[in-house]
Design a protein around this motif. Structure first.
Motif, mmCIF file in Angstrom:
data_model
loop_
_atom_site.group_PDB
_atom_site.id
_atom_site.type_symbol
_atom_site.label_atom_id
_atom_site.label_comp_id
_atom_site.label_asym_id
_atom_site.label_seq_id
_atom_site.Cartn_x
_atom_site.Cartn_y
_atom_site.Cartn_z
ATOM 1 N N SER A 33 23.579 54.552 50.150
ATOM 2 C CA SER A 33 22.842 53.531 49.398
ATOM 3 C C SER A 33 23.779 52.455 48.855
ATOM 4 O O SER A 33 23.366 51.310 48.694
ATOM 5 N N ARG A 74 15.494 67.884 54.664
ATOM 6 C CA ARG A 74 14.321 67.314 53.975
ATOM 7 C C ARG A 74 13.045 67.676 54.703
ATOM 8 O O ARG A 74 12.046 68.058 54.096
ATOM 9 N N SER A 100 7.256 60.212 57.457
ATOM 10 C CA SER A 100 7.847 58.895 57.193
ATOM 11 C C SER A 100 8.298 58.748 55.751
ATOM 12 O O SER A 100 9.316 58.113 55.468
ATOM 13 N N LEU A 101 7.544 59.344 54.834
ATOM 14 C CA LEU A 101 7.892 59.240 53.415
ATOM 15 C C LEU A 101 9.195 59.956 53.065
ATOM 16 O O LEU A 101 9.781 59.692 52.015
ATOM 17 N N ALA A 104 11.378 56.823 53.509
ATOM 18 C CA ALA A 104 10.882 55.488 53.166
ATOM 19 C C ALA A 104 11.451 54.923 51.873
ATOM 20 O O ALA A 104 11.574 53.709 51.734
ATOM 21 N N ASP A 105 11.827 55.774 50.941
ATOM 22 C CA ASP A 105 12.297 55.265 49.646
ATOM 23 C C ASP A 105 13.744 54.786 49.678
ATOM 24 O O ASP A 105 14.225 54.224 48.705
ATOM 25 N N ASP A 106 14.441 55.003 50.773
ATOM 26 C CA ASP A 106 15.842 54.592 50.880
ATOM 27 C C ASP A 106 16.109 53.994 52.260
ATOM 28 O O ASP A 106 16.432 54.712 53.202
ATOM 29 N N PRO A 107 15.980 52.671 52.379
ATOM 30 C CA PRO A 107 16.145 52.035 53.693
ATOM 31 C C PRO A 107 17.507 52.277 54.340
ATOM 32 O O PRO A 107 17.602 52.391 55.555
ATOM 33 N N SER A 172 8.991 46.843 58.070
ATOM 34 C CA SER A 172 9.221 47.673 56.885
ATOM 35 C C SER A 172 8.519 49.007 57.101
ATOM 36 O O SER A 172 7.656 49.141 57.972
ATOM 37 N N TYR A 173 8.860 49.975 56.277
ATOM 38 C CA TYR A 173 8.193 51.263 56.389
ATOM 39 C C TYR A 173 6.729 51.166 55.999
ATOM 40 O O TYR A 173 5.903 51.909 56.518
ATOM 41 N N GLN A 174 6.386 50.229 55.136
ATOM 42 C CA GLN A 174 4.974 50.013 54.791
ATOM 43 C C GLN A 174 4.228 49.495 56.021
ATOM 44 O O GLN A 174 3.121 49.936 56.317
#
Length: 189
Positions: A33, A74, A100-101, A104-107, A172-174
């Motif tokens: 990160s 994970r 996917s989640l 998703a919170d850490d590109p 994006s992941y969204q």
């Protein structure tokens, strides 16, 4: 299946070894990160985790192996999705969205997973098989017995392609989540 925290690509782990592997994984995600995949090395991760480099290399052959292992852990430790609907597409979307989640919170981590899983490291190859089996199992459970294997293959390809696309920064992941839903509904018409 056995406890994923005690499993490793290379060997079964004691509780102490599993703790070391967990610390290395958390340090890798933290370093990713801040520095991105290009700044990640097993030696730097070991230093961040307070572990000797030689110890880290007994668990991980490369940074790709380390990142793939973190993703595998994970995935393996995440519960399956519960399906309260008869809509097959909704069930598949739940499964794919859940997986996917995990990234998703850490590109930076997500991009690193994509890069790592495309690598040629033999230990990554072992993890690719484990990850593929897990995802296939989750899709098979969602669709039920007797599902055409070609449908499951198509959904696996859909998911893999979506992650590569997101990992390359094209979506994006969204956006990927929305596209996965549309494509899954097309496949399952």
């Amino acid at each position: 299946m056995s406890d994923p925290a005690l499993e490793s690509t290379r060997r079964r782990l004691t509780a102490r070894q599993a703790d070391t592997v967990d610390r290395l994984g958390r340090a890798a995600v933290d370093l990713l990160s801040r520095e991105g995949f290009s700044g990640l090395t097993v030696r730097r991760v070991a230093a961040e985790a307070g572990v000797g480099a030689a110890t880290a290399y007994t668990y991980f052959s490369s940074k790709e192996h380390l990142v793939a292992e973190v993703f595998w852990r994970r995935l393996a430790s995440s519960p399956g999705t519960t399906h309260e609907t008869g809509d097959l597409a909704a069930k598949v979307i739940d499964v794919l969205g859940h997986i996917s989640l995990l990234v998703a919170d850490d590109p930076e981590f997500a991009g690193a997973v994509t890069t790592a899983l495309l690598g040629k490291d033999p230990d990554v190859g072992v993890l690719r098989v484990r990850i593929g089996r897990d995802i296939r199992g989750r899709l098979s459970d969602a669709l039920g017995p007797g599902t055409d294997p070609d449908v499951i293959d198509a959904l696996e390809m859909l998911y893999s392609g979506a992650l590569v696309r997101a990992g390359m920064g094209y979506s994006s992941y969204q956006e990927i989540a929305q596209k996965l839903e549309k494509a899954a509904r097309l496949i399952l018409r």
